[in-house]
Design an enzyme around this catalytic site. Sequence first.
Site, PDB file in Angstrom:
ATOM      1  N   SER A 124      19.712   7.431  49.404  1.00  0.00           N
ATOM      2  CA  SER A 124      19.667   7.112  50.827  1.00  0.00           C
ATOM      3  C   SER A 124      18.969   5.778  51.049  1.00  0.00           C
ATOM      4  CB  SER A 124      18.877   8.214  51.544  1.00  0.00           C
ATOM      5  OG  SER A 124      18.538   7.807  52.844  1.00  0.00           O
ATOM      6  N   TYR A 148      11.104  13.485  52.027  1.00  0.00           N
ATOM      7  CA  TYR A 148      12.546  13.430  51.704  1.00  0.00           C
ATOM      8  C   TYR A 148      12.888  12.147  50.957  1.00  0.00           C
ATOM      9  CZ  TYR A 148      17.504  12.555  52.451  1.00  0.00           C
ATOM     10  OH  TYR A 148      18.824  12.232  52.254  1.00  0.00           O
ATOM     11  N   LYS A 152      14.225  11.452  46.929  1.00  0.00           N
ATOM     12  CA  LYS A 152      15.416  10.666  46.549  1.00  0.00           C
ATOM     13  C   LYS A 152      15.032   9.572  45.555  1.00  0.00           C
ATOM     14  CE  LYS A 152      18.606  12.784  48.762  1.00  0.00           C
ATOM     15  NZ  LYS A 152      19.688  13.463  48.039  1.00  0.00           N
TER      16      LYS A 152
END
Length: 336
Positions: A124, A148, A152
Amino acid sequence: MRVLVTGGAGYIGSHTLVELLGQAHDVLVLDNLENSSPVVIDRVNALTNGNLEFVEGDIRDDAALDTVMDSFRPDAVIHFAGLKAVGDSMEQPLSYYDTNVRGTIGVLRAMDKVGCTRIIFSSSATVYGEPVYLPYDEAHPTNPTSVYGRTKLVSEHIISDWANASGGTGILLRYFNPVGAHASATLGEHPDGVPNNLMPFIAQVAVGKRKALSIFGDDYETPDGTGQRDYIHVVDLARAHVAAVNFAQGAKGAKTFNIGTGQPYSVREMVAAFETACGKDIPVVVAPRRAGDIAAMQADASLAKAEMGWAAEHDLNDMAASTWAWQSANPNGYED
Ligand code: NAD
Ligand code: UDP
């Protein structure tokens, strides 16, 4: 190629299945359906040759992974399965590390056991954090501001280290803001509860499920004061995975690509595009800035074009029109 798709029943995965099957790849989905519906598999089969294989299972279940790898023997894995809500990740960090990081390690271990050497990973743009310069290119420093984002980035490092050590191939795709739906209006995004993201929220206002869109801040240093993002049509994003699967055949080690359009749009521009698509006014109220939001971001997506031959083709009108077609035909998502 034989492609195992983890999380293939989800929003981005489902659109990718259609593109993979359209290119005559053999595809098996492994998904625990925790954020998706089995109806997706039927709908993908209806849009394609009907040869999609599906196994309900969890990427944290090593035995389930081994069974699938052993029977399907993939040439490549596209690894979408994961948790993706930024706010939740701050409240349940262990759950996010468990699914996103431990799950990725489990997938790589299971690949090793059957000699599968290629993985395409859903990363992302959030790994970049506060922009040092814009547009972000792949060399921009990484400094994610959420759990989050960190899951990643850690997963990217794990895949790179694995690829370098094993002679395998890891393609790390850093998605910008996926929006839109399949042209058939049978596949699209249907978040549980109140949508966190802009486009699904606007779509739910248009269909009458929510009263008004709250614009999170109109005093940013952007042309109209509202936040700017690089929105990418989900079908373009799906095609980037097909390009990555092909590219991985001739590549070794880890390679990172931004997947965006390079064209930022503001919240007000998104609302205006949606009003044109649906022919209705979208009521808005200006609300305070959302904690953690940055003013603007956009991709330099030229590397993906140069190396994989991939570039986005759908414009803002396609994004808004396909979202409206999907939302109006499926106001309750896959429950309709
Ligand atoms: P999604 O939630 O629609 O799809 C994820 C799928 O993974 C779901 O079908 C879910 O049931 C499945 N899944 C979750 N945990 C699992 C587990 N433990 N085992 C097996 N399956 C599991 O999300 P999406 O929007 O399609 O995103 C796909 C990937 O892309 C995710 O990894 C996400 O973090 C990443 N990503 C998404 C965005 C976005 O804005 N949608 C942006 C950047 C990156
Ligand atoms: N946004 C908004 N209202 C909403 C949801 C989002 O004004 O209900 C804004 C948000 O502040 C940002 C943009 O829309 O400027 C995109 O937000 P989204 O959550 O979709 O993507 P992200 O911020 O994760 O890039």
